[in-house]
Scaffold this motif. Structure first.
Motif, PDB file in Angstrom:
ATOM      1  N   MET A 178      47.885  32.830  44.285  1.00 50.41           N
ATOM      2  CA  MET A 178      47.242  34.008  44.872  1.00 50.41           C
ATOM      3  C   MET A 178      48.249  35.128  45.064  1.00 50.41           C
ATOM      4  N   ALA A 179      49.490  34.770  45.385  1.00 48.09           N
ATOM      5  CA  ALA A 179      50.545  35.788  45.487  1.00 48.09           C
ATOM      6  C   ALA A 179      50.790  36.431  44.126  1.00 48.09           C
ATOM      7  N   ALA A 180      50.757  35.618  43.062  1.00 51.88           N
ATOM      8  CA  ALA A 180      50.943  36.158  41.714  1.00 51.88           C
ATOM      9  C   ALA A 180      49.788  37.073  41.318  1.00 51.88           C
ATOM     10  N   MET A 181      48.582  36.758  41.796  1.00 53.82           N
ATOM     11  CA  MET A 181      47.418  37.581  41.465  1.00 53.82           C
ATOM     12  C   MET A 181      47.496  38.967  42.083  1.00 53.82           C
ATOM     13  N   THR A 182      48.171  39.084  43.215  1.00 56.11           N
ATOM     14  CA  THR A 182      48.288  40.393  43.860  1.00 56.11           C
ATOM     15  C   THR A 182      49.121  41.361  43.014  1.00 56.11           C
ATOM     16  N   ALA A 183      49.937  40.812  42.100  1.00 55.24           N
ATOM     17  CA  ALA A 183      50.780  41.668  41.256  1.00 55.24           C
ATOM     18  C   ALA A 183      50.051  42.134  39.992  1.00 55.24           C
ATOM     19  N   ILE A 184      48.840  41.638  39.765  1.00 55.82           N
ATOM     20  CA  ILE A 184      48.076  42.052  38.582  1.00 55.82           C
ATOM     21  C   ILE A 184      47.528  43.461  38.809  1.00 55.82           C
ATOM     22  N   ASP A 185      47.719  44.320  37.845  1.00 56.18           N
ATOM     23  CA  ASP A 185      47.268  45.710  37.940  1.00 56.18           C
ATOM     24  C   ASP A 185      45.735  45.755  37.972  1.00 56.18           C
ATOM     25  N   PRO A 186      45.126  46.336  39.036  1.00 54.96           N
ATOM     26  CA  PRO A 186      43.657  46.416  39.106  1.00 54.96           C
ATOM     27  C   PRO A 186      43.050  47.187  37.944  1.00 54.96           C
ATOM     28  N   MET A 187      43.844  48.072  37.323  1.00 52.21           N
ATOM     29  CA  MET A 187      43.326  48.842  36.193  1.00 52.21           C
ATOM     30  C   MET A 187      42.968  47.945  35.015  1.00 52.21           C
ATOM     31  N   LEU A 188      43.622  46.786  34.936  1.00 53.05           N
ATOM     32  CA  LEU A 188      43.289  45.856  33.858  1.00 53.05           C
ATOM     33  C   LEU A 188      41.869  45.323  34.013  1.00 53.05           C
ATOM     34  N   TYR A 189      41.462  45.070  35.265  1.00 53.30           N
ATOM     35  CA  TYR A 189      40.092  44.626  35.513  1.00 53.30           C
ATOM     36  C   TYR A 189      39.094  45.732  35.187  1.00 53.30           C
ATOM     37  N   GLU A 190      39.461  46.968  35.546  1.00 59.14           N
ATOM     38  CA  GLU A 190      38.578  48.102  35.246  1.00 59.14           C
ATOM     39  C   GLU A 190      38.423  48.279  33.743  1.00 59.14           C
ATOM     40  N   ALA A 191      39.543  48.142  33.016  1.00 60.26           N
ATOM     41  CA  ALA A 191      39.479  48.271  31.558  1.00 60.26           C
ATOM     42  C   ALA A 191      38.621  47.157  30.955  1.00 60.26           C
ATOM     43  N   ALA A 192      38.745  45.941  31.517  1.00 60.04           N
ATOM     44  CA  ALA A 192      37.942  44.820  31.024  1.00 60.04           C
ATOM     45  C   ALA A 192      36.453  45.066  31.271  1.00 60.04           C
ATOM     46  N   LYS A 193      36.127  45.647  32.450  1.00 58.59           N
ATOM     47  CA  LYS A 193      34.726  45.960  32.756  1.00 58.59           C
ATOM     48  C   LYS A 193      34.168  46.995  31.778  1.00 58.59           C
ATOM     49  N   ILE A 194      34.977  48.005  31.472  1.00 62.06           N
ATOM     50  CA  ILE A 194      34.538  49.052  30.540  1.00 62.06           C
ATOM     51  C   ILE A 194      34.263  48.460  29.159  1.00 62.06           C
ATOM     52  N   ASP A 195      35.063  47.465  28.790  1.00 59.57           N
ATOM     53  CA  ASP A 195      34.870  46.807  27.492  1.00 59.57           C
ATOM     54  C   ASP A 195      33.720  45.811  27.509  1.00 59.57           C
ATOM     55  N   GLY A 196      33.065  45.676  28.669  1.00 57.29           N
ATOM     56  CA  GLY A 196      31.898  44.809  28.761  1.00 57.29           C
ATOM     57  C   GLY A 196      32.183  43.378  29.174  1.00 57.29           C
ATOM     58  N   ALA A 197      33.389  43.104  29.662  1.00 55.54           N
ATOM     59  CA  ALA A 197      33.740  41.746  30.062  1.00 55.54           C
ATOM     60  C   ALA A 197      33.108  41.406  31.409  1.00 55.54           C
ATOM     61  N   GLY A 198      32.483  40.228  31.478  1.00 54.58           N
ATOM     62  CA  GLY A 198      31.951  39.741  32.736  1.00 54.58           C
ATOM     63  C   GLY A 198      33.041  39.071  33.550  1.00 54.58           C
ATOM     64  N   LYS A 199      32.635  38.420  34.639  1.00 51.29           N
ATOM     65  CA  LYS A 199      33.613  37.779  35.527  1.00 51.29           C
ATOM     66  C   LYS A 199      34.410  36.693  34.811  1.00 51.29           C
ATOM     67  N   LEU A 200      33.731  35.871  34.022  1.00 49.92           N
ATOM     68  CA  LEU A 200      34.433  34.790  33.329  1.00 49.92           C
ATOM     69  C   LEU A 200      35.431  35.341  32.327  1.00 49.92           C
ATOM     70  N   ARG A 201      35.048  36.395  31.600  1.00 47.41           N
ATOM     71  CA  ARG A 201      35.950  37.010  30.636  1.00 47.41           C
ATOM     72  C   ARG A 201      37.148  37.648  31.337  1.00 47.41           C
ATOM     73  N   GLN A 202      36.904  38.257  32.499  1.00 42.73           N
ATOM     74  CA  GLN A 202      37.999  38.857  33.260  1.00 42.73           C
ATOM     75  C   GLN A 202      38.986  37.791  33.730  1.00 42.73           C
ATOM     76  N   MET A 203      38.450  36.670  34.179  1.00 41.89           N
ATOM     77  CA  MET A 203      39.330  35.566  34.596  1.00 41.89           C
ATOM     78  C   MET A 203      40.174  35.079  33.429  1.00 41.89           C
ATOM     79  N   TRP A 204      39.524  34.937  32.265  1.00 45.24           N
ATOM     80  CA  TRP A 204      40.204  34.346  31.113  1.00 45.24           C
ATOM     81  C   TRP A 204      41.246  35.299  30.512  1.00 45.24           C
ATOM     82  N   HIS A 205      40.908  36.584  30.424  1.00 46.86           N
ATOM     83  CA  HIS A 205      41.764  37.539  29.718  1.00 46.86           C
ATOM     84  C   HIS A 205      42.679  38.353  30.634  1.00 46.86           C
ATOM     85  N   VAL A 206      42.415  38.352  31.939  1.00 48.95           N
ATOM     86  CA  VAL A 206      43.247  39.142  32.855  1.00 48.95           C
ATOM     87  C   VAL A 206      43.934  38.254  33.894  1.00 48.95           C
ATOM     88  N   THR A 207      43.137  37.463  34.631  1.00 52.00           N
ATOM     89  CA  THR A 207      43.696  36.671  35.728  1.00 52.00           C
ATOM     90  C   THR A 207      44.627  35.572  35.226  1.00 52.00           C
TER      91      THR A 207
END
Length: 297
Positions: A178-207
């Motif tokens: 969870m400490a490592a997750m805090t260092a993930i740039d939130p913009m990556l999640y936003e970019a994934a959402k724009i590309d149409g990624a759902g929660k599972l895709r965001q977990m797999w490709h970003v988290t």
């Protein structure tokens, strides 16, 4: 010299750690000489007769050694396969919880078992798995199934061991992820959402890529401990009925070395255990670095 003077208080805070390692990690290495001597308390380390590799030959010709080695490796392999991924999954799920109060409550419930001694937790596990009064067998009887004597079965004891270990440590193991997750740039999640990624895709490709380095380092440390299953959990849960699957190196060293006073023999076993663990750590560290991740060094 100037950097040392500038950061003198930081070095002062580091001093107790250095003293701890010198006293409890490096100084005891002197005692490894016992593995090559016929050690007697009355003679001391220097006065005991030198026997060379005799204890190692005795160790490798013993059938008990291969049984405890097999049990140690198998239980650690089970932990590596089944227990290691659990903190990763829990951390990802907790990271998706948006209600802060509910999230803190879940974290507290998951962390609590870590702070309970295995003496207490082992007793709880044995009581829960009792064939007559345990809650697990009560539920099995409710569904019309036969009771299972988990703690006396060579098949079910390893399962109970791994599951109880997950119950105790999985929640606390989520902290680093969870400490490592805090260092993930939130913009990556936003970019994934724009590309149409759902929660599972965001977990797999970003988290997951964001915590991959942390998982790699913890994997190296876990493999380094593959020759050392620990003592407290096994000793609290084992019994004579499951010795064939529950006797591991740590308990074997205790019974042969402490109870039967075979210091040289068990020191030879401990030295072998440490050498294999060192080789495994170096090998896995090299493998992880060759895959493009950061290792321990």
């Amino acid at each position: 010299m100037k950097p040392i003077l500038r950061d003198k208080y930081l070095y002062l805070m580091l001093a107790p750690v250095v003293v701890y390692f010198l006293l409890f990690k490096y100084a005891p290495l002197f005692g490894e000489l016992i593995a090559f001597k016929n050690y007697r308390l009355a003679d001391g380390i220097w006065g005991s007769a030198w026997v060379g590799l005799e204890h190692f030959r005795k160790l490798f010709s013993s059938t008990d050694f291969y049984i405890v080695l097999r049990n140690t490796l198998l239980l650690n392999l089970y932990n590596l396969v089944f227990a290691f991924p659990v903190p990763v999954v829990l951390a990802i799920l907790l990271n998706e919880v948006r209600l802060s109060g509910y999230k803190r409550m879940l974290q507290n419930l998951l962390y609590i078992p870590h702070f309970i001694s295995w003496v207490v937790l082992g007793t709880i596990v044995i009581a829960m798995l009792s064939p007559s009064t345990g809650i697990v067998n009560t539920m099995l009887k409710f569904f019309g199934l036969e009771s299972i004597y988990f703690m006396a079965s060579n098949v079910w004891w390893p399962v109970s061991f791994v599951v109880s270990g997950i119950w105790k440590e999985a929640g606390f193991g989520t902290i680093l992820y969870m400490a490592a997750m805090t260092a993930i740039d939130p913009m990556l999640y936003e970019a994934a959402k724009i590309d149409g990624a759902g929660k599972l895709r965001q977990m797999w490709h970003v988290t997951l890529p964001g915590i991959r380095s942390t998982a790699a380092i913890l994997m190296i440390l876990q493999v380094g401990r593959i020759m050392d299953i620990g003592f407290e959990q096994v000793y609290a849960m084992k019994n004579p009925a499951v010795t064939k699957v529950a006797e591991v190196i740590s308990t074997y060293v205790y019974t042969r070395g402490i109870e039967n006073l075979q210091y040289s023999y068990t020191t030879a076993l401990g030295l072998f255990q440490s050498c294999v663990a060192l080789i495994l750590v170096v090998s896995v560290n090299w493998l992880i670095k060759s895959m493009g991740e950061r290792g321990l060094w």
